[in-house]
Design a protein around this motif. Structure first.
Motif: not given
Length: 78
Positions: A67-73
């Motif tokens: 979830a964090l990586l998706k938000s970062l992307r």
């Protein structure tokens, strides 16, 4: 480190090659942190991963990271 791993019972060429150090200068900041995280995950032996199968805490942590990586992307896309 790669050669030590290769000489162990669980070592093979593929898993040892994942332990080779970076060939170029390490990046700093977020890019470097992400690279370090990826390398750390690659160093986990498959036997250890097999033992973690079904581990609710690990799966929860992976969901958080995903979830964090998706938000970062999403934040970094133009």
């Amino acid at each position: 480190m790669a050669s030590e791993h290769f000489l162990r019972d669980e070592g093979d060429l593929e898993s040892a090659s994942l332990r080779l150090g970076p060939g170029k200068k390490e990046k700093r900041g977020l890019s470097g942190e992400l690279a370090s995280a990826v390398e750390a995950m690659k160093r986990v032996p498959w036997t250890t991963l097999a033992e973690m199968k079904g581990d609710v805490e690990i799966l929860k942590r992976i969901d958080e990271v995903e979830a964090l990586l998706k938000s970062l992307r999403k934040t970094l896309l133009p």
